[in-house]
Write a protein that holds these residues in place. Structure first.
Motif, PDB file in Angstrom:
ATOM      1  N   ILE A 237       8.280  -6.805  11.491  1.00  0.00           N
ATOM      2  CA  ILE A 237       8.811  -7.577  12.307  1.00  0.00           C
ATOM      3  C   ILE A 237      10.318  -8.627  12.566  1.00  0.00           C
ATOM      4  CG2 ILE A 237       8.240 -10.267  13.366  1.00  0.00           C
ATOM      5  CD1 ILE A 237       6.349  -7.866  13.796  1.00  0.00           C
ATOM      6  N   LEU A 238      11.365  -8.150  12.995  1.00  0.00           N
ATOM      7  CA  LEU A 238      12.712  -8.375  12.811  1.00  0.00           C
ATOM      8  C   LEU A 238      12.286 -10.079  13.606  1.00  0.00           C
ATOM      9  CD1 LEU A 238      14.313  -4.961  13.504  1.00  0.00           C
ATOM     10  CD2 LEU A 238      13.855  -6.089  11.494  1.00  0.00           C
ATOM     11  N   LEU A 239      13.232 -10.852  13.199  1.00  0.00           N
ATOM     12  CA  LEU A 239      13.943 -11.834  13.254  1.00  0.00           C
ATOM     13  C   LEU A 239      14.995 -12.418  13.169  1.00  0.00           C
ATOM     14  CD1 LEU A 239      13.009 -15.280  13.503  1.00  0.00           C
ATOM     15  CD2 LEU A 239      13.732 -15.364  10.867  1.00  0.00           C
ATOM     16  N   SER A 240      15.204 -12.347  14.900  1.00  0.00           N
ATOM     17  CA  SER A 240      17.182 -12.789  14.738  1.00  0.00           C
ATOM     18  C   SER A 240      16.976 -15.111  15.719  1.00  0.00           C
ATOM     19  CB  SER A 240      17.373 -12.202  16.367  1.00  0.00           C
ATOM     20  OG  SER A 240      18.699 -12.086  16.784  1.00  0.00           O
ATOM     21  N   ASP A 241      17.761 -14.890  14.595  1.00  0.00           N
ATOM     22  CA  ASP A 241      18.450 -16.744  14.356  1.00  0.00           C
ATOM     23  C   ASP A 241      18.808 -16.453  16.077  1.00  0.00           C
ATOM     24  OD1 ASP A 241      19.398 -18.968  14.242  1.00  0.00           O
ATOM     25  OD2 ASP A 241      21.666 -17.790  13.242  1.00  0.00           O
ATOM     26  N   GLY A 242      20.577 -15.872  16.145  1.00  0.00           N
ATOM     27  CA  GLY A 242      20.884 -15.503  17.021  1.00  0.00           C
ATOM     28  C   GLY A 242      20.583 -15.585  18.414  1.00  0.00           C
ATOM     29  N   SER A 243      19.500 -15.056  18.641  1.00  0.00           N
ATOM     30  CA  SER A 243      18.520 -14.575  20.385  1.00  0.00           C
ATOM     31  C   SER A 243      17.485 -15.118  20.389  1.00  0.00           C
ATOM     32  CB  SER A 243      18.267 -12.921  19.867  1.00  0.00           C
ATOM     33  OG  SER A 243      19.375 -12.302  19.995  1.00  0.00           O
ATOM     34  N   LYS A 244      16.912 -16.419  18.758  1.00  0.00           N
ATOM     35  CA  LYS A 244      15.615 -17.007  18.836  1.00  0.00           C
ATOM     36  C   LYS A 244      15.065 -16.139  19.514  1.00  0.00           C
ATOM     37  CE  LYS A 244      18.043 -21.426  18.413  1.00  0.00           C
ATOM     38  NZ  LYS A 244      19.217 -20.493  17.519  1.00  0.00           N
ATOM     39  N   LEU A 245      14.460 -14.915  18.992  1.00  0.00           N
ATOM     40  CA  LEU A 245      12.583 -14.435  19.161  1.00  0.00           C
ATOM     41  C   LEU A 245      13.233 -13.810  17.665  1.00  0.00           C
ATOM     42  CD1 LEU A 245      14.386 -11.860  19.805  1.00  0.00           C
ATOM     43  CD2 LEU A 245      14.411 -11.984  22.024  1.00  0.00           C
ATOM     44  N   ALA A 246      11.963 -12.858  17.760  1.00  0.00           N
ATOM     45  CA  ALA A 246      11.516 -11.846  16.752  1.00  0.00           C
ATOM     46  C   ALA A 246      10.702 -10.603  17.520  1.00  0.00           C
ATOM     47  CB  ALA A 246      10.159 -12.547  15.512  1.00  0.00           C
TER      48      ALA A 246
ATOM     49  N   ARG B  44      20.808 -10.395  18.594  1.00  0.00           N
ATOM     50  CA  ARG B  44      22.466 -10.241  18.341  1.00  0.00           C
ATOM     51  C   ARG B  44      22.645 -10.066  16.311  1.00  0.00           C
ATOM     52  NH1 ARG B  44      22.976 -16.401  21.388  1.00  0.00           N
ATOM     53  NH2 ARG B  44      22.252 -15.303  23.427  1.00  0.00           N
ATOM     54  N   ASP B  45      21.645 -10.672  16.269  1.00  0.00           N
ATOM     55  CA  ASP B  45      21.650 -10.559  14.342  1.00  0.00           C
ATOM     56  C   ASP B  45      20.169 -10.215  14.051  1.00  0.00           C
ATOM     57  OD1 ASP B  45      20.541 -12.733  14.826  1.00  0.00           O
ATOM     58  OD2 ASP B  45      22.166 -14.328  13.615  1.00  0.00           O
ATOM     59  N   PHE B  46      20.318 -10.379  12.380  1.00  0.00           N
ATOM     60  CA  PHE B  46      18.676 -10.150  11.892  1.00  0.00           C
ATOM     61  C   PHE B  46      19.158 -10.878  10.783  1.00  0.00           C
ATOM     62  CE2 PHE B  46      18.534  -5.231  13.735  1.00  0.00           C
ATOM     63  CZ  PHE B  46      17.614  -5.550  14.284  1.00  0.00           C
ATOM     64  N   SER B  47      17.673 -11.873  10.561  1.00  0.00           N
ATOM     65  CA  SER B  47      17.501 -12.420   9.281  1.00  0.00           C
ATOM     66  C   SER B  47      16.998 -12.613   8.725  1.00  0.00           C
ATOM     67  CB  SER B  47      18.140 -14.355  10.642  1.00  0.00           C
ATOM     68  OG  SER B  47      17.294 -14.538  10.630  1.00  0.00           O
TER      69      SER B  47
ATOM     70  N   ALA C 139       0.773  -1.200  -0.454  1.00  0.00           N
ATOM     71  CA  ALA C 139      -0.178   0.496   0.178  1.00  0.00           C
ATOM     72  C   ALA C 139       0.720   1.409  -0.628  1.00  0.00           C
ATOM     73  CB  ALA C 139      -0.420  -0.386   1.094  1.00  0.00           C
ATOM     74  N   GLY C 140       1.659   1.370   0.552  1.00  0.00           N
ATOM     75  CA  GLY C 140       2.758   2.589   0.638  1.00  0.00           C
ATOM     76  C   GLY C 140       4.465   2.562  -0.018  1.00  0.00           C
ATOM     77  N   ASP C 141       4.387   0.952  -1.043  1.00  0.00           N
ATOM     78  CA  ASP C 141       4.951   1.544  -2.068  1.00  0.00           C
ATOM     79  C   ASP C 141       6.650   1.254  -1.082  1.00  0.00           C
ATOM     80  OD1 ASP C 141       6.382   0.400  -4.063  1.00  0.00           O
ATOM     81  OD2 ASP C 141       5.836   2.778  -5.390  1.00  0.00           O
ATOM     82  N   ARG C 142       6.893   0.956  -0.021  1.00  0.00           N
ATOM     83  CA  ARG C 142       7.840   0.892   1.390  1.00  0.00           C
ATOM     84  C   ARG C 142       9.492  -0.819   0.935  1.00  0.00           C
ATOM     85  NH1 ARG C 142       6.303   2.901   6.253  1.00  0.00           N
ATOM     86  NH2 ARG C 142       4.892   1.648   6.441  1.00  0.00           N
ATOM     87  N   LEU C 143       9.692  -0.572   0.705  1.00  0.00           N
ATOM     88  CA  LEU C 143      10.271  -2.376   1.285  1.00  0.00           C
ATOM     89  C   LEU C 143      11.607  -1.860   2.296  1.00  0.00           C
ATOM     90  CD1 LEU C 143      11.521  -4.559  -0.398  1.00  0.00           C
ATOM     91  CD2 LEU C 143      13.195  -3.626  -1.215  1.00  0.00           C
ATOM     92  N   PHE C 144      11.686  -2.950   2.562  1.00  0.00           N
ATOM     93  CA  PHE C 144      12.238  -2.864   4.568  1.00  0.00           C
ATOM     94  C   PHE C 144      13.906  -4.199   4.283  1.00  0.00           C
ATOM     95  CE2 PHE C 144       8.505  -0.604   5.800  1.00  0.00           C
ATOM     96  CZ  PHE C 144       9.026   0.208   6.459  1.00  0.00           C
ATOM     97  N   VAL C 145      14.740  -3.757   3.866  1.00  0.00           N
ATOM     98  CA  VAL C 145      16.169  -4.460   4.138  1.00  0.00           C
ATOM     99  C   VAL C 145      16.712  -5.457   5.087  1.00  0.00           C
ATOM    100  CG1 VAL C 145      17.967  -5.275   2.512  1.00  0.00           C
ATOM    101  CG2 VAL C 145      15.332  -3.808   1.521  1.00  0.00           C
ATOM    102  N   VAL C 146      16.351  -6.008   5.413  1.00  0.00           N
ATOM    103  CA  VAL C 146      17.628  -6.098   6.510  1.00  0.00           C
ATOM    104  C   VAL C 146      19.327  -6.926   6.430  1.00  0.00           C
ATOM    105  CG1 VAL C 146      16.352  -6.458   8.450  1.00  0.00           C
ATOM    106  CG2 VAL C 146      17.033  -8.208   7.561  1.00  0.00           C
ATOM    107  N   LYS C 147      20.269  -6.261   7.351  1.00  0.00           N
ATOM    108  CA  LYS C 147      21.561  -6.744   6.805  1.00  0.00           C
ATOM    109  C   LYS C 147      21.463  -7.437   8.548  1.00  0.00           C
ATOM    110  CE  LYS C 147      26.356  -4.685   6.106  1.00  0.00           C
ATOM    111  NZ  LYS C 147      27.193  -6.304   7.315  1.00  0.00           N
ATOM    112  N   GLU C 148      22.290  -8.759   8.026  1.00  0.00           N
ATOM    113  CA  GLU C 148      22.339  -9.649   9.249  1.00  0.00           C
ATOM    114  C   GLU C 148      23.065  -8.885  10.472  1.00  0.00           C
ATOM    115  OE1 GLU C 148      23.266 -14.622   9.644  1.00  0.00           O
ATOM    116  OE2 GLU C 148      23.922 -13.408   7.744  1.00  0.00           O
ATOM    117  N   HIS C 149      24.543  -9.046  10.065  1.00  0.00           N
ATOM    118  CA  HIS C 149      25.381  -8.296  11.165  1.00  0.00           C
ATOM    119  C   HIS C 149      26.550  -7.548  10.639  1.00  0.00           C
ATOM    120  CE1 HIS C 149      28.281 -11.862  10.323  1.00  0.00           C
ATOM    121  NE2 HIS C 149      26.746 -12.511  10.773  1.00  0.00           N
ATOM    122  N   SER C 150      27.923  -7.219  11.318  1.00  0.00           N
ATOM    123  CA  SER C 150      29.002  -6.740  11.125  1.00  0.00           C
ATOM    124  C   SER C 150      28.831  -5.367   9.882  1.00  0.00           C
ATOM    125  CB  SER C 150      29.306  -8.041  10.950  1.00  0.00           C
ATOM    126  OG  SER C 150      29.672  -8.439  11.814  1.00  0.00           O
ATOM    127  N   PRO C 151      27.887  -4.559  10.438  1.00  0.00           N
ATOM    128  CA  PRO C 151      26.921  -4.290  11.544  1.00  0.00           C
ATOM    129  C   PRO C 151      25.579  -4.837  11.009  1.00  0.00           C
ATOM    130  CG  PRO C 151      27.112  -1.929  10.688  1.00  0.00           C
ATOM    131  CD  PRO C 151      28.237  -3.081   9.628  1.00  0.00           C
TER     132      PRO C 151
END
Length: 325
Positions: free
Chosen positions: A261-270, A246-249, A199-211
């Motif tokens: 919603i940001l998923l973190s594999d390292g922290s076992k949570l969203a 700890r990271d974003f997967s 609806a808003g024509d917005r894309l969100f992109v995450v980089k895992e770590h470092s940083p």
């Protein structure tokens, strides 16, 4: 436009906008002090990965701040309905996940060998497509109008691709439009997840770590129609103090609430953030949370359907589904 230096972004404009901190200092000092204590506890338990996951997630649960009144949450009261289902024909490297509301099924990607999979809501394969010429595909989003967006981690490219017309059709990269964001060395710590707000024509992109990084890209679909007016916004202020992740997967946008919603594999949570980047809540993926018998081992992709059902994929080949209670 390409900006020279340590960060190059090939888009029409680059905007970095300071945003307010998620909570005033008076509300968060004690909580983040507790998180630091939880982190220290986790470090002390490194010898036992299962105990580490459970202790860390339980500490976060006990210490999370109260939700702001009138702020609806997406991550609330989930119960696992499909746990650790092995996706057929995937030996390793199951990665990003997206829900296609128009077709009523999920899309998943495998980064090696590159494949696009159509999955039902139980994790069974409906169609399998070889990705010809693609490299290290980690994320996927549905753009609408019969198009998908695929993220290549090492190339740091976002490739617009048509949805395959036949169940076994090969999807070739040659000639497809792509946006390249050269953000660092282009190694194995690049783009991990995509989420699209149609609806808003917005894309969100995450980089895992470092940083860890979170970017918002505005106007992508409009640019495909010939209007070159893309904005790339660094949402550093939304994630700067989210030390518990700890990271974003992966990342997901919920159109029902406007939350991320940001998923973190390292922290076992969203983690759930509201439309201004403020913390709203979380969902644990360690053993014991949401009825899980065992922790999700390496959560790589997360998505929601329009009914609020939550789906997760984990390397090497595992599928999970969660229903809201």
């Amino acid at each position: 436009m390409t900006t020279q230096g340590s960060t190059m972004i090939s888009a029409s404009r680059l905007l970095t906008r300071p945003l307010p901190t998620p909570f005033p200092l008076t509300r968060t000092t004690a909580w983040w002090g507790g998180i630091l204590a939880a982190t220290a506890l986790g470090l002390a338990l490194q010898a036992d990965g299962g105990r580490l996951d459970r202790a860390f997630a339980a500490a976060v649960s006990a210490l999370q701040p109260a939700r702001a009144e009138g702020s609806p949450a997406t991550l609330s009261g989930y119960q696992v309905s499909v746990e650790g289902h092995a996706v057929a024909g995937v030996g390793r490297n199951l990665s990003g996940l997206a829900w296609d509301a128009r077709r009523g099924h999920l899309w998943a990607v495998v980064n090696e060998p590159p494949q696009l999979l159509a999955l039902d809501t139980d994790g069974d394969v409906l169609a399998r497509h070889r990705l010809d010429g693609f490299n290290d595909v980690e994320g996927i989003a549905v753009l609408g109008d019969g198009r998908l967006l695929l993220a290549e981690e090492r190339r740091q490219s976002l490739v617009v691709a048509p949805i395959p017309a036949a169940p076994d059709a090969v999807l070739a990269r040659a000639g497809l439009p792509a946006l390249t964001l050269a953000l660092g060395a282009g190694d194995n710590a690049g783009f991990e997840g995509l989420a699209y707000d149609e609806a808003g024509d917005r894309l969100f992109v995450v980089k895992e770590h470092s940083p860890r990084k979170l970017y918002e890209i505005r106007g992508l679909r409009a640019s495909l129609a010939g209007r070159l007016d893309v904005e790339v916004i660094d949402r550093e202020d939304w994630i700067r103090h989210k030390l518990v992740a700890r990271d974003f997967s992966s990342v997901e946008f919920d159109p029902r609430t406007g939350h991320l919603i940001l998923l973190s594999d390292g922290s076992k949570l969203a983690l759930e953030l509201d439309a201004d980047g403020r913390y709203v809540g979380y969902q644990g993926f360690a053993a014991g949370f949401a009825g899980l018998a065992a922790s999700i081992p390496q959560a790589e992709g997360l998505t929601l359907d329009e009914r609020g059902n939550l789906y997760v994929v984990s390397e090497p080949d595992l599928f999970y589904a969660f229903r809201p209670e």
